[in-house]
Design a protein around this motif. Structure first.
Motif, mmCIF file in Angstrom:
data_model
loop_
_atom_site.group_PDB
_atom_site.id
_atom_site.type_symbol
_atom_site.label_atom_id
_atom_site.label_comp_id
_atom_site.label_asym_id
_atom_site.label_seq_id
_atom_site.Cartn_x
_atom_site.Cartn_y
_atom_site.Cartn_z
ATOM 1 N N PRO A 65 3.878 1.951 22.680
ATOM 2 C CA PRO A 65 2.773 1.741 23.363
ATOM 3 C C PRO A 65 1.577 1.061 22.547
ATOM 4 O O PRO A 65 0.659 0.345 22.879
ATOM 5 C CB PRO A 65 2.113 2.986 23.998
ATOM 6 N N GLY A 85 5.823 3.925 35.336
ATOM 7 C CA GLY A 85 6.282 3.478 34.119
ATOM 8 C C GLY A 85 7.875 3.268 33.926
ATOM 9 O O GLY A 85 8.482 3.273 32.956
ATOM 10 N N TYR A 98 0.753 0.314 29.510
ATOM 11 C CA TYR A 98 0.962 1.815 29.159
ATOM 12 C C TYR A 98 -0.272 2.560 29.853
ATOM 13 O O TYR A 98 -0.395 3.706 29.513
ATOM 14 C CB TYR A 98 0.935 1.798 27.600
#
Length: 183
Positions: A136, A182, A28
């Motif tokens: 996260p 991501g 993350y």
């Protein structure tokens, strides 16, 4: 209740806690890691390229080198603090059992809870562990060696139930643009 399709365990040690937090941090915070490394490179470049006094050059080189090698320092410190806090309070490191059903997984250890597959947002694997992320700050770490004789079927099962593909936990040097974005 239906019978579990798969089950596995995870007995944490100080090492697995550190591996888990570092993997979580890497998943993350790739952009921050690259920014940290870039800052370290800038410090080293300044030391090499600028006509500065030797003491300042040494300080810049040392600072740049430390910044580069300590990119996941926050995760290492968080793991260390977690282990120490448990030791001080007399608590053992956690041991978890995971049972995978057709419509949810059940986590038991320090309490018990049902987790819908829809809440899993990321699947990650390395040579020893699977990581199931629900955000996260929340990760479940599974010991691959406790899954049984059908690890490939287990992977397919999880991918089907979550609608996600497994990603490899990568060394920072092997990071792709997809990892940075991501996706």
């Amino acid at each position: 209740m239906n019978k579990a399709r798969y089950s596995c365990r995870m007995q944490h040690t100080p090492h697995t806690i550190q591996v888990m937090f570092c993997t979580q941090y890497d998943q993350y915070r790739k952009k921050q890691e690259f920014a940290i490394i870039a800052a370290g490179i800038v410090l080293v470049a300044l030391a090499v390229l600028l006509p500065v006094p030797r003491a300042l050059r040494i300080l810049l080189l040392a600072s740049g080198g430390w910044v580069i090698v300590s990119r996941n320092f926050p995760a290492v410190m968080r793991a260390s603090d977690t282990v120490e806090a448990r030791k001080k309070s007399g608590m053992q490191l956690p041991a978890y059992r995971y049972e995978f059903y057709d419509d949810h997984l059940r986590l038991s250890g320090e309490g018990s809870m049902a987790i819908p597959y829809e809440s899993i947002e990321r699947l990650v694997e390395d040579k020893k562990y699977y990581y199931l992320f629900t955000g996260p700050d929340t990760v479940m770490m599974l010991d691959r060696g406790t899954i049984g004789s059908e690890p490939e079927n287990f992977r397919k099962f999880l991918q089907e139930k979550t609608g996600k593909e497994f990603r490899r936990a990568r060394n920072l040097l092997l990071t792709t643009l997809r990892d940075l974005l991501g996706q």
